[in-house]
Motif scaffolding. Structure first.
Motif, PDB file in Angstrom:
ATOM      1  N   LYS A  52      -0.042 -74.214  21.535  1.00  0.00           N
ATOM      2  CA  LYS A  52       0.083 -72.725  21.344  1.00  0.00           C
ATOM      3  C   LYS A  52      -1.016 -71.737  21.304  1.00  0.00           C
ATOM      4  CE  LYS A  52       4.834 -72.531  19.569  1.00  0.00           C
ATOM      5  NZ  LYS A  52       5.600 -71.939  18.514  1.00  0.00           N
ATOM      6  N   SER A  55      -2.859 -72.092  24.702  1.00  0.00           N
ATOM      7  CA  SER A  55      -2.240 -71.309  25.881  1.00  0.00           C
ATOM      8  C   SER A  55      -2.403 -70.111  25.682  1.00  0.00           C
ATOM      9  CB  SER A  55      -0.712 -71.916  25.987  1.00  0.00           C
ATOM     10  OG  SER A  55      -0.119 -71.230  24.689  1.00  0.00           O
ATOM     11  N   TYR A  56      -2.398 -69.484  24.603  1.00  0.00           N
ATOM     12  CA  TYR A  56      -2.513 -68.095  24.377  1.00  0.00           C
ATOM     13  C   TYR A  56      -4.120 -67.719  24.782  1.00  0.00           C
ATOM     14  CZ  TYR A  56       1.797 -67.856  21.990  1.00  0.00           C
ATOM     15  OH  TYR A  56       3.104 -67.735  21.427  1.00  0.00           O
ATOM     16  N   ASN A  57      -5.099 -68.570  24.210  1.00  0.00           N
ATOM     17  CA  ASN A  57      -6.297 -68.132  24.764  1.00  0.00           C
ATOM     18  C   ASN A  57      -6.520 -68.167  26.167  1.00  0.00           C
ATOM     19  OD1 ASN A  57      -7.627 -67.603  22.311  1.00  0.00           O
ATOM     20  ND2 ASN A  57      -8.517 -69.769  22.024  1.00  0.00           N
ATOM     21  N   LYS A  58      -6.043 -69.221  26.903  1.00  0.00           N
ATOM     22  CA  LYS A  58      -5.958 -69.226  28.337  1.00  0.00           C
ATOM     23  C   LYS A  58      -5.499 -67.984  29.145  1.00  0.00           C
ATOM     24  CE  LYS A  58      -6.414 -71.583  32.077  1.00  0.00           C
ATOM     25  NZ  LYS A  58      -7.540 -71.421  32.950  1.00  0.00           N
ATOM     26  N   GLN A  59      -4.344 -67.725  28.530  1.00  0.00           N
ATOM     27  CA  GLN A  59      -3.621 -66.241  28.916  1.00  0.00           C
ATOM     28  C   GLN A  59      -4.541 -65.129  28.769  1.00  0.00           C
ATOM     29  OE1 GLN A  59       0.136 -65.840  26.812  1.00  0.00           O
ATOM     30  NE2 GLN A  59       1.102 -67.314  28.282  1.00  0.00           N
ATOM     31  N   ILE A  60      -5.044 -65.127  27.606  1.00  0.00           N
ATOM     32  CA  ILE A  60      -6.061 -64.032  27.482  1.00  0.00           C
ATOM     33  C   ILE A  60      -7.574 -64.108  28.541  1.00  0.00           C
ATOM     34  CG2 ILE A  60      -7.946 -63.113  25.735  1.00  0.00           C
ATOM     35  CD1 ILE A  60      -5.867 -63.884  23.723  1.00  0.00           C
ATOM     36  N   GLU A  61      -8.087 -65.118  28.581  1.00  0.00           N
ATOM     37  CA  GLU A  61      -8.950 -65.347  29.508  1.00  0.00           C
ATOM     38  C   GLU A  61      -8.450 -64.897  31.081  1.00  0.00           C
ATOM     39  OE1 GLU A  61     -10.647 -69.298  29.426  1.00  0.00           O
ATOM     40  OE2 GLU A  61     -11.265 -69.168  27.358  1.00  0.00           O
ATOM     41  N   ASP A  62      -7.493 -65.612  31.267  1.00  0.00           N
ATOM     42  CA  ASP A  62      -6.801 -64.932  32.625  1.00  0.00           C
ATOM     43  C   ASP A  62      -6.831 -63.505  32.823  1.00  0.00           C
ATOM     44  OD1 ASP A  62      -6.738 -67.722  33.429  1.00  0.00           O
ATOM     45  OD2 ASP A  62      -4.550 -67.960  33.005  1.00  0.00           O
ATOM     46  N   SER A  63      -6.161 -62.936  31.564  1.00  0.00           N
ATOM     47  CA  SER A  63      -5.862 -61.478  31.871  1.00  0.00           C
ATOM     48  C   SER A  63      -7.212 -60.646  31.780  1.00  0.00           C
ATOM     49  CB  SER A  63      -5.403 -60.832  30.735  1.00  0.00           C
ATOM     50  OG  SER A  63      -3.848 -61.412  30.167  1.00  0.00           O
ATOM     51  N   GLU A  66      -8.465 -61.209  35.422  1.00  0.00           N
ATOM     52  CA  GLU A  66      -7.501 -60.219  36.436  1.00  0.00           C
ATOM     53  C   GLU A  66      -7.958 -58.471  36.123  1.00  0.00           C
ATOM     54  OE1 GLU A  66      -2.888 -59.018  37.490  1.00  0.00           O
ATOM     55  OE2 GLU A  66      -3.451 -60.456  35.669  1.00  0.00           O
TER      56      GLU A  66
END
Length: 104
Positions: A52, A55-63, A66
């Motif tokens: 988890k 996955s949260y770190n990946k979402q932060i990097e994607d944000s 972007e």
């Protein structure tokens, strides 16, 4: 020969049962088995939390990526050159002095 093997198996199983379920050893065996089960459960939960977290770190990097792209796009759209081009395209002129209203 098979009787001897069965008898040996039965005696080994009986010895193990006697040892494990003897009133002096049973609390230790029970405690160790519960601790082993808890260790496995905590380890599984730790791995799940790690997934988890990743996955949260990946979402932060994607944000963040972007956000950088959107800021670059905004800067491009608000550039002076682009604004002049849009003004010419829509027949806009600079405002005259009496058209400017200053709001305090």
């Amino acid at each position: 020969m098979t009787r001897i093997k069965k008898k040996n198996k039965n005696t080994v199983i009986a010895k193990i049962n006697n040892l494990l379920f003897k009133s002096t050893y049973f609390p230790f065996v029970l405690t160790l088995s519960v601790m082993a089960i808890l260790f496995v459960l905590f380890r599984m939960k730790s791995v799940e939390q790690d997934y988890k977290f990743h996955s949260y770190n990946k979402q932060i990097e994607d944000s963040i990526h972007e956000n950088k792209e959107l800021r670059a796009r905004k800067a491009k759209l608000l550039s002076a050159k682009n604004l002049r081009t849009l003004a010419e395209k829509h027949n806009l002129n600079e405002p005259k002095q009496d058209q400017i209203i200053v709001i305090p």
